[in-house]
Design an enzyme around this catalytic site. Structure first.
Site: not given
Ligand code: FE2
Length: 245
Positions: A116, A155, A165, A168, A170
């Site tokens: 991110y 990640y 994870r 995905h 959000h």
């Molecule tokens: Fe996330």
């Protein structure tokens, strides 16, 4: 002059009463495999309150709140981001399958490497100077929306040993009212990490959690350009898209 709040109330009041979620169709507040749910789950039984105007109304965002190009996350910088370009599209529907027009959808995600663009993300993966990972769009009169973006990477997240994870995106929506507020995550079909993911599996009903998985779609795939994925979003009701708790 009618304010955004009043317009929201007028729209929302046509739709009441709103149905409660079916048992098992939303994530459990307490799901021990998902570590942080243990710390934040309510320790007392919930008290159901009747919906009043403050729940049946909500903000209405006009077109002036969404800048042109905000729905294309691949065109927000001078260069082109790295990764697999995708088009995510679908419809936003209410609990009776009716389109929800002109409602704001906001998305955020990591880049193709699983990082991110956020100071709290310390994952040892490269940032992409051409990818911020934020987008906004309003649904059209039929409740349709479309984003162009990059397929996010998996990640690690330290929930348990070797925890990763699944890829995905959000999403955040209000729909017509505060009571239809939805914050959720969209996944990709065939991802082997889904079966291992406590956040995905915290929704007990398998049919309900499968609503979080997008579908590959050849019709919205643009030749020589990008794969298409369909993701319809249902705000409340028996077919509701599960919330991220
Ligand atoms: Fe996330």
């Amino acid at each position: 002059m009618t304010t955004d709040f009043q317009r929201g109330a007028q729209l929302a009041l046509k739709n009441r009463p709103l149905r409660r979620a079916q048992p098992g169709a939303q994530p459990d507040y307490l799901y021990p495999p998902y570590g942080s749910s243990v710390r934040r789950a309510p320790s007392q039984p919930l008290v159901l309150l009747p919906h009043t105007l403050s729940e049946l109304s909500g903000p209405v965002f006009g077109h002036d709140r969404v800048t042109p190009g905000a729905a294309d996350l691949t065109a927000q910088h001078d260069g082109v981001p790295l990764g697999e370009r995708i088009i995510v599209s679908g419809r936003v529907l209410d609990e009776d399958g009716r389109a929800i027009p002109e409602t704001l959808i906001e998305i955020w995600q990591c880049n193709a490497a699983g990082r991110y663009a956020h100071r709290m993300d310390t994952h040892d993966a490269p940032l992409d100077p051409n990818f911020s990972g934020y987008g906004r769009v309003l649904t059209d009169k039929q409740g349709r929306y479309s984003f162009t973006t990059i397929k996010p990477g998996a990640y690690p997240w330290r929930n348990h040993p070797n925890a990763w994870r699944p890829a995905h995106v959000h999403l955040s929506l209000f729909g017509l009212a505060m009571a239809t507020r939805l914050v959720t995550q969209m996944y990709f079909p065939g991802d082997p990490l889904l079966a291992l993911d406590p956040i995905y599996n915290s929704t007990a009903n398998p049919r309900a959690r499968e609503r979080l998985v997008s579908a590959f779609d050849l019709d919205s795939t643009r030749p020589e350009w990008a794969l298409g994925y369909l993701f319809d979003i249902v705000l409340r009701g028996r077919d509701a898209t599960p919330m991220e708790q």
